[in-house]
Design a protein around this motif. Structure first.
Motif, short mmCIF file in Angstrom:
data_model
loop_
_atom_site.label_atom_id
_atom_site.label_comp_id
_atom_site.label_asym_id
_atom_site.label_seq_id
_atom_site.Cartn_x
_atom_site.Cartn_y
_atom_site.Cartn_z
N ASN A 9 7.09 -4.84 -1.39
CA ASN A 9 5.71 -5.33 -1.29
C ASN A 9 5.77 -6.72 -0.67
O ASN A 9 6.80 -7.36 -0.67
N ASP A 17 6.32 -4.70 -10.03
CA ASP A 17 6.71 -4.70 -8.62
C ASP A 17 8.18 -4.37 -8.38
O ASP A 17 8.63 -4.41 -7.24
N GLU A 43 -2.03 0.16 -1.95
CA GLU A 43 -2.04 -1.11 -2.70
C GLU A 43 -3.02 -1.04 -3.86
O GLU A 43 -2.73 -1.49 -4.97
#
Ligand code: C2E
Ligand code: MG
Ligand code: MG
Ligand code: MG
Length: 290
Positions: free
Chosen positions: A22, A69, A5
């Protein structure tokens, strides 16, 4: 996990290809930024006739092409947009893209009905109606080719008088209206009778495996019968395999949507899918004569 992360934060991937899922929770500012930078992209999932296999329309399903993302599905940002007064902006952007796409398809002779998911919060004032009517008129599209999908659970909310009035006005202007995720709300027969819907979409939870599960089958059958009785086109959502498809054929459901037919597609992938589908439908899926 922690380390990856952290690394992700320092080394953002600039592509929008799907990545590791995620579990980041997005907030209003994130969505505001997505809207400002036009990061929402419409995908279109085909709706086909069960009897003939013809492609009747497509449902617009929005995805967020997040710059870091990857591709984010609507379940992770629609509710947050609704709760933060951003759903009108979001729906406007989705509609603008969808209507432009519909126009392109119609100009090529592909006169699909385009479904658009509308949130109850979009139906709080007449502004939405004006926005839709103007957009569709400016683009020269017939309103009956635009299908506004509203979920059954939102329709049965506490104060639905104004939303229902707006839907009725849109119906009078010849737009098509659809009850989405049918079976998951709590509508009564009398409530449904008063609402001028053209289409009923049986929730995917009552479609996939309904041929093998008596409880699912009972709800599927009842929903189909009710939609037909009330003169609506009935669409089965979440058609995932050949068994699901055969059940729709046997029971006379009007339309099918789901990954068995096609996943949601980018417009560029639509023509190739259509060709493949036409082949498949006439060689494998429709045995009985038309
Ligand atoms: P929905 O309108 O019921 O859309 C159908 C959902 O089922 C889509 O999920 C679609 O990708 C998924 N699906 C399609 N075929 C299959 C299948 O064979 N099996 C399974 N398990 N699922 C299938 P998606 O795209 O993640 O959208 C989720 C929900 O988000 C939609 O449910 C709709 O309520 C909402 N949504 C999507 N786009 C918009 C939008 O532009 N505005 C608003 N207000 N809501 C949206
Ligand atoms: Mg829908
Ligand atoms: Mg649905
Ligand atoms: Mg749904």
């Amino acid at each position: 996990e922690k380390l990856s992360e952290i690394l992700q934060q320092w080394e953002p991937d600039s592509s929008v290809t799907p990545q590791q899922p995620n579990n980041k929770i997005y907030n209003a500012a994130d969505i505001q930024s997505a809207l400002a930078h036009h990061e929402l992209v419409n995908y279109y999932q085909p709706k086909v006739s069960v009897e003939t296999g013809d492609v009747i329309g497509a449902e617009t399903l929005v995805r967020w092409h997040h710059p870091k993302d990857g591709i984010i599905l609507p379940d992770r940002f629609i509710r947050i947009a609704e709760e933060n007064n951003l759903i009108n902006d979001l729906t406007h952007q989705v509609l603008q893209q969808a209507i432009a796409q519909a126009k392109q398809w119609h100009e090529k002779g592909l006169t699909l009905r385009i479904g658009i998911n509308v949130s109850m919060d979009n139906l709080a004032s007449l502004d939405f109606q004006d926005f839709v009517v103007n957009l569709v008129t400016e683009n020269g599209l017939p309103p009956q080719k635009i299908v506004l999908e509203v979920t059954e659970s939102q329709l049965m909310g506490i104060d639905t008088r104004i939303p229902l009035e707006i839907l009725t006005r849109l119906r009078l202007k010849r737009f098509h209206l659809s009850i989405d995720d049918f079976g998951t709300g709590h509508s009564s027969l009398s409530q449904l009778r008063d609402i001028p819907f053209n289409e009923l979409k049986i929730d995917q939870g009552f479609v996939h495996r309904a041929s093998e599960d008596d409880t699912l089958r009972a709800i599927y059958d009842a929903s189909l019968a009710m939609g037909k009785q009330l003169g609506m086109d009935v669409v089965a959502e979440g058609v995932e395999d050949r068994n699901d498809w055969e059940l729709l054929r046997q029971t006379g459901c009007d339309m099918a949507q789901g990954n068995f037919i096609s996943k949601p597609l980018l417009p560029d992938d639509f023509p190739r899918w259509m060709e493949e589908w036409q082949n498949k439908v006439h060689t494998e899926l429709i045995v009985a004569p038309k």
